[in-house]
Design an enzyme around this catalytic site. Structure first.
Site, PDB file in Angstrom:
ATOM      1  N   HIS A 118       0.839  -1.204   0.000  1.00 48.94           N
ATOM      2  CA  HIS A 118       0.000   0.000   0.000  1.00 48.94           C
ATOM      3  C   HIS A 118       0.873   1.253   0.000  1.00 48.94           C
ATOM      4  O   HIS A 118       0.612   2.209  -0.737  1.00 48.94           O
ATOM      5  CB  HIS A 118      -0.906   0.037   1.245  1.00 48.94           C
ATOM      6  CG  HIS A 118      -1.928  -1.034   1.301  1.00 48.94           C
ATOM      7  ND1 HIS A 118      -2.053  -1.866   2.394  1.00 48.94           N
ATOM      8  CD2 HIS A 118      -2.888  -1.409   0.429  1.00 48.94           C
ATOM      9  CE1 HIS A 118      -3.045  -2.711   2.184  1.00 48.94           C
ATOM     10  NE2 HIS A 118      -3.569  -2.459   0.996  1.00 48.94           N
TER      11      HIS A 118
ATOM     12  N   LYS B 178     -17.709  -6.342   6.376  1.00 43.99           N
ATOM     13  CA  LYS B 178     -16.492  -7.007   6.831  1.00 43.99           C
ATOM     14  C   LYS B 178     -16.296  -6.793   8.326  1.00 43.99           C
ATOM     15  O   LYS B 178     -16.832  -5.853   8.904  1.00 43.99           O
ATOM     16  CB  LYS B 178     -15.272  -6.450   6.086  1.00 43.99           C
ATOM     17  CG  LYS B 178     -15.237  -6.812   4.620  1.00 43.99           C
ATOM     18  CD  LYS B 178     -13.943  -6.361   3.991  1.00 43.99           C
ATOM     19  CE  LYS B 178     -13.854  -6.785   2.543  1.00 43.99           C
ATOM     20  NZ  LYS B 178     -12.586  -6.364   1.938  1.00 43.99           N
TER      21      LYS B 178
ATOM     22  N   ARG C 260      -1.432  -6.350  -8.164  1.00 43.62           N
ATOM     23  CA  ARG C 260      -0.339  -7.272  -7.865  1.00 43.62           C
ATOM     24  C   ARG C 260      -0.224  -8.362  -8.916  1.00 43.62           C
ATOM     25  O   ARG C 260       0.854  -8.850  -9.190  1.00 43.62           O
ATOM     26  CB  ARG C 260      -0.558  -7.939  -6.502  1.00 43.62           C
ATOM     27  CG  ARG C 260      -0.514  -7.003  -5.333  1.00 43.62           C
ATOM     28  CD  ARG C 260      -0.972  -7.704  -4.088  1.00 43.62           C
ATOM     29  NE  ARG C 260      -2.386  -8.068  -4.278  1.00 43.62           N
ATOM     30  CZ  ARG C 260      -3.153  -8.626  -3.371  1.00 43.62           C
ATOM     31  NH1 ARG C 260      -2.663  -8.929  -2.193  1.00 43.62           N
ATOM     32  NH2 ARG C 260      -4.423  -8.901  -3.620  1.00 43.62           N
TER      33      ARG C 260
ATOM     34  N   SER D 254      -3.048  -7.908   2.912  1.00 41.40           N
ATOM     35  CA  SER D 254      -3.365  -7.659   4.319  1.00 41.40           C
ATOM     36  C   SER D 254      -3.816  -8.938   5.015  1.00 41.40           C
ATOM     37  O   SER D 254      -3.480  -9.171   6.174  1.00 41.40           O
ATOM     38  CB  SER D 254      -4.452  -6.586   4.428  1.00 41.40           C
ATOM     39  OG  SER D 254      -3.979  -5.347   3.962  1.00 41.40           O
TER      40      SER D 254
END
Length: 163
Positions: free
Chosen positions: A17, A41, A90, A129
């Protein structure tokens, strides 16, 4: 003024990040890093904790502001007169997901929101994460994935959970 938004959960913020933030901050006059408060979440860190972590990480970047929001990202963009969103990639799987989100945002925004994709530096391409949290939960070394203050915050969180 050329402004952009980098939205995300950042639970927790990783070097990946931070790589995107540093590079995007050089591309725009102002970069707003906004923590999403997603009611779907169950994050490890509260919104306030994530904002505090990001504020610490970006304290030397004068053109980076940290904020939080809930709801649709395009609504945040509209309310803050932002027309550019930054997203990190990514892998190909990220692209497929992010492309769909970018196209949806373009469709549902009535004022125009474009997405700029930045490919994460290869040294951070494995980072997520979720993986960082799992390694930290089992007492593994995450020093290569997050700044030391994030590592300390992770250790404290998992110490408190195990009590």
């Amino acid at each position: 003024m050329n402004r952009a938004l980098y939205p995300g959960s950042f639970d927790p913020m990783t070097y990946g990040h931070l790589d995107i933030i540093k590079r995007a901050s050089k591309m725009f006059d102002e970069l707003i890093v906004a923590v999403l408060d997603n009611s779907q979440k169950s994050p490890l860190f509260s919104v306030d904790e994530r904002v505090k972590i990001l504020t610490e990480a970006t304290r030397e970047m004068d053109n980076v502001k940290v904020d939080s929001f809930s709801g649709l990202t395009v609504d945040y963009c509209k309310n803050n007169n932002l027309h550019i969103m930054v997203r990190g990639l990514r892998a190909v799987t990220d692209f497929e997901y992010e492309l769909q989100i970018a196209q949806t945002n373009m469709k549902i925004s009535d004022f125009g929101v474009d997405t700029v994709f930045l490919v994460t530096d290869l040294q951070y391409s494995y980072l997520s994460s979720s993986t960082v949290k799992e390694i930290a939960m089992y007492g593994g070394d995450v020093s290569h994935s997050v700044p030391d203050y994030v590592e300390a915050a992770l250790k404290e969180k998992f110490r408190n959970i195990k009590r």
